[in-house]
Design a protein around this motif. Structure first.
Motif, mmCIF file in Angstrom:
data_model
loop_
_atom_site.group_PDB
_atom_site.id
_atom_site.type_symbol
_atom_site.label_atom_id
_atom_site.label_comp_id
_atom_site.label_asym_id
_atom_site.label_seq_id
_atom_site.Cartn_x
_atom_site.Cartn_y
_atom_site.Cartn_z
ATOM 1 N N UNK A 106 0.878 -1.315 -0.122
ATOM 2 C CA UNK A 106 0.056 -0.093 0.070
ATOM 3 C C UNK A 106 0.797 1.189 0.036
ATOM 4 N N UNK A 107 0.086 2.433 0.143
ATOM 5 C CA UNK A 107 0.840 3.627 -0.037
ATOM 6 C C UNK A 107 0.045 4.565 1.012
ATOM 7 N N UNK B 114 -3.532 5.698 9.152
ATOM 8 C CA UNK B 114 -2.899 4.864 8.285
ATOM 9 C C UNK B 114 -1.369 4.614 8.339
ATOM 10 N N UNK B 115 -0.727 5.691 8.632
ATOM 11 C CA UNK B 115 0.643 5.805 8.911
ATOM 12 C C UNK B 115 1.143 4.852 9.972
ATOM 13 N N UNK B 116 0.335 5.139 11.227
ATOM 14 C CA UNK B 116 0.511 4.311 12.368
ATOM 15 C C UNK B 116 0.308 2.681 12.112
ATOM 16 N N UNK B 117 -0.716 2.526 11.378
ATOM 17 C CA UNK B 117 -0.723 1.159 10.871
ATOM 18 C C UNK B 117 0.399 0.601 10.186
ATOM 19 N N UNK B 118 0.851 1.189 9.396
ATOM 20 C CA UNK B 118 2.043 1.031 8.731
ATOM 21 C C UNK B 118 3.240 0.924 9.709
ATOM 22 N N UNK C 143 5.118 -2.536 10.276
ATOM 23 C CA UNK C 143 6.964 -2.445 10.163
ATOM 24 C C UNK C 143 7.578 -3.086 11.335
ATOM 25 N N UNK C 144 6.783 -2.680 12.623
ATOM 26 C CA UNK C 144 7.242 -3.399 13.846
ATOM 27 C C UNK C 144 7.243 -4.778 13.714
ATOM 28 N N UNK C 145 6.127 -5.485 12.965
ATOM 29 C CA UNK C 145 5.917 -6.950 13.034
ATOM 30 C C UNK C 145 6.583 -7.603 12.034
ATOM 31 N N UNK D 105 5.671 6.926 18.610
ATOM 32 C CA UNK D 105 5.155 5.955 17.525
ATOM 33 C C UNK D 105 6.091 4.931 17.364
ATOM 34 N N UNK D 106 7.412 4.941 17.846
ATOM 35 C CA UNK D 106 8.352 3.725 17.727
ATOM 36 C C UNK D 106 8.669 3.617 16.323
#
Lengths: 463, 206, 1011
Positions: free
Chosen positions: C166-167, C374-378, C382-384, C405-406
């Motif tokens: 996604x973007x 959406x950014x936080x979801x991204x 990334x974390x996972x 936000x890590x």
């Protein structure tokens, strides 16, 4: 016009070398005797230091004036301060040589030589600072009114152009004055010297043998030079003061500046003569020639000019209040109580308060006190210029840019260098030329013998 | 800094010219003439080029032995034909390689200079001419104003149409009993004074 | 775009740069380097203008790019463009520096085995990217700013084609809460557009619309129109600012009501209630119970605004014919941001502003919008470890994401980070692969700030280096993945795609105009309140952490979200409020400072739940005691100018990044919340002097920035216009302090200060009432006149080289006993706003004190009345500056000229202005080079220069047209007309009789709104 001493007429008959040795000659020429180790050390130190400072200056030319402490809007700093200071120092010389000469105040004869020498060296030092100050010294010849293919002329409205003229004129006249005065003494020195010195003195004495004709010409020359130099005493420092008075800067733009600067100049000039002569007098045992009587007279002058300067300070503050102009008032408040209050109070106390001790004869006749006062006055007068220039600029019309200037290390180095520069010349001069005008002192001796047979002679005989 | 070697003119151009001359004679003049009409450059051209490349002549050696005398003089090409825009812009238009090629695609192919020119054109490399008429950067000279005012180019650039190799033809005017050399301020001023045009500093310095 | 290849361009630049080299001749051999093929349109020495679009902020102002010999040298506003209408803000002005920035990546860079970025060829770089995509396109994600509608669609198609996860579009200051509020209130998807030009009452509920938000430039212009004292009677619109801090926007208000931060919503409802009580007709029923129990008294307790004021505002709203109430911008967006915004919009709606001054555009094309959740979801993905390839373009999340936000940790988990940054930043320095994008001036593209406005970007210079457009690179990489992917991708490159996207329009015409602009904005007609309104819960902001103070992280008008920190001019141009340069500062009230015992410059430790900052204190009166404020944007650790690299301390942050002390907080709608945390203050004992450009804000009643009451204006307006400006009326104080004002003031006519036979006398008027202090003119002056950057240390020495500065005066000032002691004292008072922004440049005096004292005529009076400055004649005695009462002259203490500029920054120097050498004085000459340029066609056509043909750089940039320039000898000229102001006209430092050609028009004190 003093007649030539009677003896010198006889001197015409005989070859000058066989002139009877007079104590004055002996003592005063002794000063020029073989220099001691300390002398050499001092001289070497001065020369090296002057060159080191020269290197600092070259670095500044290469890198830019940024290495100095200038802060917008304070665009004139220690360099101009020091320039004005040295021009001021240069003043006593002419005053003593010219005006006192015209006033026939005989006592000047003991000190005029050193005063004149100081004048020349001080002017030379001052002139340096015009070059050190400008942003593009390699273009500074633009300020000279010479015909050029650009079809451009200088701006005769600008006080800086007047300044250029004033300083160069003053330098020329004072050099002439010093040299002409030296001729008879050089001749005396010539007759007693050998080797390269003899060559030098022979060249410089222009074949002086002390004939009546020569004395006549000599005295006339001195008279005319005095006439020429006298107005300069007033004009030069007036012009320098106009560098400031002609601008609209609060605390600069003031009609009192010219007299106030001239008085200040003479003030500092005499102080410097004392500062220099007191040690010389002690070291070379010239108490007989530079007597307390001379010192006291100079002290009187210092007291007088100190009062004038003090009065000017007070008057400036009064006018600032009386004008009601916010610009003036805030500037003057700021001068006395703002960021620079220390400089301001150093100035006031050194120039207007301490010298008052000279009201008392015991102080005037106490060499130590005189020396201390003279040094204080020199400090005070440097700070006077610092206060006028720097504080005036840092607190002008537009509060947006008010700023606090402090001299940077390079500036202070070059300031110190200027003293070394001055001292270097003087130290060389002492050993090369009679530091007290022999001929004129002799005149003095004869003169005083003719009259009341003053202390000077008594001393003279003793030696 | 032109990286090009100084032209081997003497070694190449002259023998070439002589050889072609002989060749023409041998073949017989009529044909020779016919040929020269399209192909062969005039001897004058070779001569001009030789002089343009002569290092002993005054002026810097240019990357291409271009002769103004030949173009502006012999062929009577007007200055603005190549130096376009000079009448509109502050800067003088230095012709682009394309402009040169406009003609030299057809003509002068046998000339050393033109051969060089074609190399530049093929490598799409600009020609680094050595500047001769140079004013300091703080002088804002406007070519267009002077051309609009009808000042002839050679007033400042000298008799270009007679020069094979360009150089700053010296000229001196006297101001305040001092000589102002060409392109010095006084030199400009005398002209401005004579023609009663602005001598305000901001006209040229800003 | 002229066809010339880069090599020639660079050589040509060689000539150009030579032509702009430092004053003073040198004997080195110069070469003339012509084109190989000279473009038809181009004549060396003649400027060509191209229309384009500014990409510094989402407002997308129109540009006219001035190019010389194929390189841009100046950006100006496009008069045809509906957003900017010919002006351009400071950030836009200096954005030209991006193209010539020393920090640019010149080639693709790849992180080698040694962990360092090393140059690689494009082929290799794209192959690497393609390989990564092949390995796992599903793990690929795009993160970046809004690249414009066309590029945005291409990116979406690319994501779909290569099968990327996604973007995400990321704009740190995006106001999602606003959009959300509109949905809640009216049930439509739309981002409101505020039109201030028609308003007669503007209520800013913590909205710094002049510094940030949707369109600062436009809003400044509109407000100026609405408050034009000539066009509108009674001084035009009233402007009330409600917020905790006297921001730049607030300092232009008539009234500042220092409300508790985050309580704007409560305040709005209270005002609405008060308005209804005093006769505003709006149906309570639609609101449900929303206004029940809302009353002034209770609101007063919660908002810190006394009840009377609220009622007064209410009455004003009720009376207002045309109200605009603006909801908080980023700085004050709290966890309750969208409820707050809704409450404010509700006020607009009730006052009938919606669809009149608050427009809800009907959005047609659906381009992807910034979305924080959406950014936080991204970030979670990334974390996972779900994200294997992250592609970042025009965004710097490493700097602008709060630690909570890590993001950094998450980024560390991403095996392959690709950055498209053209200029290196914190994010790109962590990338494994850098594919440098083109700068906006080099690239094709478009932007659509709002429906009906389609704005075009066109290249105005061939790419300076071998860098490529992001879209083209992505397409190439995508195509190399195989034919089925290639088939799904749009054919051609960015340019051809753009042309197809514009198929509807005449592309050439659009290029010439700068885009296509609809006559009017398509809006939602008659929107009705939805039932959801009743459920609005408007409450205090929910603040984290403990501490007696709340931390306000506000956008800086110059640095934006930090992306302008890389541009040296934005570092050197002083902050419009504090005048601090090259650094960060924490604003705190005098009371707070006293409590902590700190002076200006003392370093404070700011401790929040998220982290600790150490930053110098700036005590001021213009901030609530319970608030401390730090501007966003500084604290970069990468970049020649952005970090301390310039001073030889690479990696060291310049200033502090306040975001590092902010918790990761979102509002109800999942949008980003900025105003979220309490903070504890502690002294560190250290102290470091600021580099401030203005040492005093107290003008001591010296008529530099003058103001007069509206009443006086009305009275004077009746009187006949005088040619001679009268002294402006000052604060009713009189007394002997201001005695100098009664000094004899010789009436003068500036026209007499030009030569009799000269048809021109150039002059200027500066309208202090219109000046907002935005500093666009300052930036424009820097770029136009090749003014050098001197750096923080030199600014501390007062050696700023700006020819034009904006002096910020607080009231008429008080005359203290000991002037300027202590220095840099701030005279603002809480709840009082009387700020006069006074642009100060050379006044071109008719009786200039600087002229007579110059020994060599380096500065002189020219026939057209200009105070000329001839650099090559100056020997640097600096007497002129001593004698200049305005202190507008600058001296070249060092060789600040291009030699000291990191290449290729020197390529943007203006060839028409000499670069000054060491040791000469310099100053403003009314852009005399522009006069010369305008003179050419005039002379060719044997006519005079027409009014408006010469516009100085400052006048051109000004969003509010506060500056007017022209010929005073022409009575019809705009400037001559402006001078006819009956009462407002005054000259700075009146008593000195310097006969300036610049006439200031006094600020009009409209006073607080009547109840």
């Amino acid at each position: 016009m003093t007649p030539p001493p009677a003896m010198s007429v006889a001197a015409m008959m005989r070859p000058p070398t066989q002139a009877p040795e007079s104590p004055a000659n002996r003592d005063l020429l002794a000063v020029m005797g073989r220099p001691s180790l300390y002398y050499w050390l001092l001289l070497i130190f001065l020369v090296v230091f002057v060159h080191a400072v020269g290197a600092v200056w070259l670095f500044q030319v290469y890198k830019g004036l940024g290495i100095a402490g200038y802060k917008h809007p304070v665009f004139w700093g220690v360099y101009i301060v020091t320039f004005v200071f040295w021009v001021g120092i240069a003043h006593a010389g002419t005053l003593i040589s010219a005006i006192l000469y015209l006033f026939r105040s005989k006592w000047r004869n003991a000190i005029n030589r050193s005063a004149e020498a100081m004048t020349v060296f001080a002017v030379l030092t001052a002139a340096q600072f015009l070059g050190i100050h400008v942003g593009r010294i390699w273009k500074s010849y633009f300020i000279l009114p010479y015909p050029n293919q650009r079809g451009l002329w200088v701006n005769f409205k600008s006080p800086l152009v007047w300044d250029t003229f004033a300083i160069s004129t003053y330098a020329t006249i004072s050099i002439l004055f010093l040299f002409v005065g030296l001729i008879p003494d050089i001749a005396i020195a010539r007759d007693r010297s050998t080797g390269w010195r003899r060559l030098l003195y022979t060249a410089l004495s222009f074949g002086w043998v002390g004939t009546a004709k020569q004395w006549k010409a000599f005295n006339r020359a001195v008279l005319h030079l005095s006439g020429l130099a006298t107005p300069l005493v007033l004009s030069v420092h007036s012009v320098v003061s106009w560098d400031f008075a002609m601008s609209i800067v609060p605390t600069w733009h003031s009609t009192i500046f010219a007299p106030y600067f001239v008085a200040g100049a003479i003030f500092s000039g005499f102080a410097m003569v004392l500062t220099v002569m007191i040690p010389v007098r002690r070291i070379f045992a010239l108490e007989a020639y530079i007597t307390e009587y001379h010192l006291e007279n100079m002290a009187r002058f210092i007291l007088l000019t100190s009062l004038i300067v003090g009065y000017s300070y007070g008057m400036e503050f009064f006018m600032a209040w009386y004008s009601g102009s916010e610009f003036e008032r805030s500037a003057w408040w700021y001068r006395a109580f703002g960021d620079y209050w220390i400089s301001a109070w150093v100035m006031i106390s050194c120039n207007a308060i301490f010298p008052n001790i000279l009201w008392f004869k015991w102080a005037r006749t106490n060499v130590t006190i005189l020396f201390i006062v003279s040094v204080l006055v020199n400090i005070g007068m440097w700070f006077e210029r610092y206060v006028i220039i720097v504080i005036g600029l840092s607190h002008e019309f537009n509060p947006d840019v008010w700023n606090h200037y402090l001299p940077s290390l390079p500036e202070l180095t070059i300031l110190a260098g200027s003293f070394a520069f001055f001292a270097m010349f003087f130290v060389i001069f002492i050993k090369l030329f009679p530091v007290v005008a022999i001929a004129e002192v002799k005149e003095l001796v004869i003169h005083e013998k003719a009259h009341h047979g003053g202390g000077a002679v008594a001393h003279g005989e003793m030696h | 800094m032109s990286s090009l070697p100084v032209l081997p003119v003497r070694r190449v151009a002259l023998p070439a010219a002589l050889f072609l001359l002989l060749f023409g004679l041998v073949l017989g003049l009529p044909e020779g003439r016919a040929v020269s009409a399209q192909q062969k450059s005039s001897d004058a051209a070779f001569e001009a080029q030789r002089r343009a490349a002569d290092p002993s002549a005054p002026g810097p050696v240019q990357p291409i032995p271009f002769s103004h005398a030949l173009h502006a003089g012999t062929y009577q090409i007007p200055c603005l034909y190549c130096h376009t825009g000079t009448d509109r812009s502050r800067m003088a238009g230095v012709p682009s390689v394309e402009v040169c090629m406009g003609c030299h695609a057809q003509f002068g192919g046998d000339l050393e200079g033109v051969k060089l020119l074609k190399q530049y054109w093929e490598n799409k490399k600009p020609i680094e001419w050595v500047q001769i008429h140079r004013l300091p950067e703080h002088v804002k000279f406007r070519h267009n104003r002077h051309i609009q005012a009808g000042v002839a180019c050679d007033t400042c650039h000298g008799p270009v149409e007679r020069l094979d190799k360009l150089y700053l033809v010296p000229d001196t005017k006297w101001v305040n009993l001092m000589n102002a050399d060409k392109l010095k301020m006084g030199w400009c001023l005398t002209c401005h004074w004579q023609n009663n045009v602005s001598v305000d500093c901001l006209t040229c310095h800003y | 775009m002229p066809e010339l290849d880069r090599r020639e361009f660079l050589k040509l630049v060689g000539v150009g740069a030579g032509a702009a080299a430092a004053a003073g001749c040198s004997e080195r051999v110069e070469h003339l380097i012509p084109y190989v093929v000279q473009p038809e349109v181009m004549t060396p020495g003649i400027a060509i203008y191209y229309a384009s679009t500014c990409r510094e902020c989402p407002a997308a102002c129109g540009l006219h790019v001035r190019t010389r010999e194929g390189r841009p040298v100046k950006l100006e506003g496009n008069p045809e463009h509906p957003v900017s209408k010919g002006s351009l803000c400071a950030r836009g002005q200096v954005s030209i520096g991006r193209t010539y920035h020393p920090d640019r990546y010149t080639t693709p860079m790849s992180r080698g085995a040694d962990g360092k970025l090393a140059p690689v060829s494009w082929e290799e770089a794209i192959r690497t990217l393609a390989d990564k995509l092949r390995q796992g396109a599903a793990g690929a994600a795009l993160l970046g700013g809004d690249p414009g509608p066309t590029a945005s669609q291409v990116l979406d198609r690319w994501v779909a084609a290569v099968g990327a996860s996604g973007r995400v579009v990321y704009e740190p200051f995006a106001q999602e809460s606003l959009r959300e509020a509109v949905k809640t209130l009216f049930g439509v998807e739309s981002e409101p557009v505020f039109d201030l030009s028609q308003a007669d009452l503007v209520l800013s509920f913590g909205s710094d619309f002049m510094e940030t938000g949707p369109s600062p430039n436009e809003h400044m212009r509109q407000l100026a129109e609405a408050r034009d004292v000539r066009a509108k009677e009674h001084g035009g619109a009233r402007f009330v600012y409600l917020g905790p801090r006297l921001s730049m926007t607030a300092s232009n208000a008539d009234e500042w009501i220092p409300s508790k931060p985050g309580t704007e919503g409560i305040l709005a409802l209270a005002v609405l209630r008060a308005a209804m009580d005093s006769g505003l007709t709006a149906d309570r029923t639609a609101l449900g119970g929303l206004l029940d129990g809302v009353d002034a008294a209770r609101a007063a307790a919660r908002t810190g605004v006394d009840a009377k004021t609220i009622q007064r505002l209410g009455a004003a709203v009720a009376r207002a014919k045309s109200l605009v109430a603006l909801p908080p911008t980023a700085g004050l967006s709290s966890r309750r941001a969208s409820a707050t915004a809704a409450a404010v919009l509700l006020l607009d709606h009730a006052a009938g502003a919606v669809a009149r001054t608050v427009l809800l555009p009907a959005e047609t094309e659906r381009t992807k919008r910034p979305s924080y959740h959406e950014l936080l979801a991204l970030v979670d993905a990334m974390k996972s470890g779900k994200v294997s390839v992250l592609l970042v373009h025009d965004a710097n999340p490493v700097h602008s994401m709060p630690p909570g936000t890590g993001f950094r940790e998450a980024l560390a988990k991403v095996p392959f980070l690709v950055s498209f940054a053209p200029i290196k930043d914190e994010t790109s320095e962590q990338a494994h692969l850098v594919l440098p994008d083109l700068t906006p001036l080099e690239s094709w593209g478009d932007a659509s700030p709002r429906p009906g406005v389609r704005s075009l970007l066109q290249p105005t210079i061939r790419p300076l280096y071998g860098t490529r457009a992001m879209v083209d690179v992505l397409l190439e990489a995508g195509r190399s993945l195989g034919d089925e992917v290639a088939a799904k991708l749009p054919p051609g490159n960015m340019r051809s795609i753009l042309e197809t996207a514009w198929a509807g329009e005449d592309f050439r015409k659009a290029l010439a105009r700068g885009g296509s602009f609809a006559a009017s904005l398509p809006t939602h007609e008659h929107v009705a309140l939805s039932s959801a309104v009743a459920k609005l819960e408007v409450s205090e902001p929910l603040l984290e952490g403990e501490g007696d103070y709340v931390l306000l992280a506000h956008p800086s008008p110059l640095l934006g979200d930090g992306r302008s920190a890389a541009l040296p001019w934005m570092q050197e141009v002083p902050d419009p409020v504090t005048k601090v340069t090259w650094n960060s500062w924490v604003e705190l009230s005098h009371a707070t400072a006293r409590r902590l015992g700190v002076e200006i410059g003392d370093v404070l430790a700011l401790k929040t739940a998220a982290g600790t900052l150490e930053v110098q204190a700036f005590p001021r009166g213009g901030i609530r005691d319970d608030v401390v404020a730090v501007a966003v944007g500084q604290g970069h650790t990468v970049g020649w100018y952005a970090s301390h690299e310039m001073e030889g301390r690479p990696g060291e942050a310049r200033g502090v990044n306040v975001i590092a002390a902010l918790p990761a907080a979102v509002d109800e709608a999942g949008g980003r919340a900025w105003f979220t945390t309490k903070v504890q203050l502690a002294k560190t004992g250290r102290s470091e002097p600021f580099a401030v450009s203005q040492t005093q804000d107290n003008q001591r009643d010296r008529s530099i920035g003058a103001a007069l009451p509206l009443a006086a204006l009305a009275a004077g307006a009746a009187a006949p216009a005088e040619a001679v400006p009268a002294a402006p009326e000052h604060g009713a104080r009189g007394g002997e302090e201001s005695a100098y004002q009664e000094e004899i003031h010789v009436p003068f006519d500036p026209v007499l200060d030009a030569a009799q036979n000269s048809p021109y006398r150039w002059g200027m008027t500066i309208d202090v009432d219109r000046c907002t202090g935005c500093s666009a003119c300052v930036a424009a002056c820097y770029i136009e006149n090749n003014s050098p950057i001197v750096g923080e240390d030199q600014v501390r020495w007062g050696r700023l080289m700006a020819w034009l500065r904006i002096e910020r005066w607080v009231g008429d000032g008080v005359v203290e006993d000991i002037p300027g002691w202590p220095r840099e004292r701030n005279h603002e008072e809480l709840g009082k706003v009387d700020i006069r922004h006074t642009p100060m440049m050379c006044q071109q005096c008719g009786a200039a004190p600087c002229e007579p004292v110059c020994p060599v005529f380096a500065t002189y009076h020219n026939p057209e009345g200009l105070n000329g400055m001839v650099y090559n004649r100056c020997i640097g005695t600096r007497y002129c500056s001593n004698n200049c009462p305005y202190k507008v002259r600058r001296f070249n203490w060092y060789d600040f000229s291009l030699e000291n500029w990191p290449k290729p920054l020197h390529l943007m120097l203006n060839p028409d202005v000499t670069v000054r050498a060491q040791g000469v004085m310099e100053k403003c000459t009314y852009c005399t080079q522009r006069i010369e340029i305008a003179r050419q066609p005039a002379k060719d056509q044997k006519r005079l220069i027409r009014d408006g043909e010469v516009i100085t750089a400052c006048a051109q940039a000004c969003p509010t047209q506060a500056i007017t320039f022209g010929n005073l000898k022409d009575p019809e000229s705009n400037v001559s007309k402006k001078r006819q102001e009956p009462v407002r006209g005054y000259v700075a430092l009146q008593g000195l009789n310097t006969r300036p050609a610049t006439l200031y028009l006094a600020k009009v004190v409209r006073g607080p709104v009547e109840g």
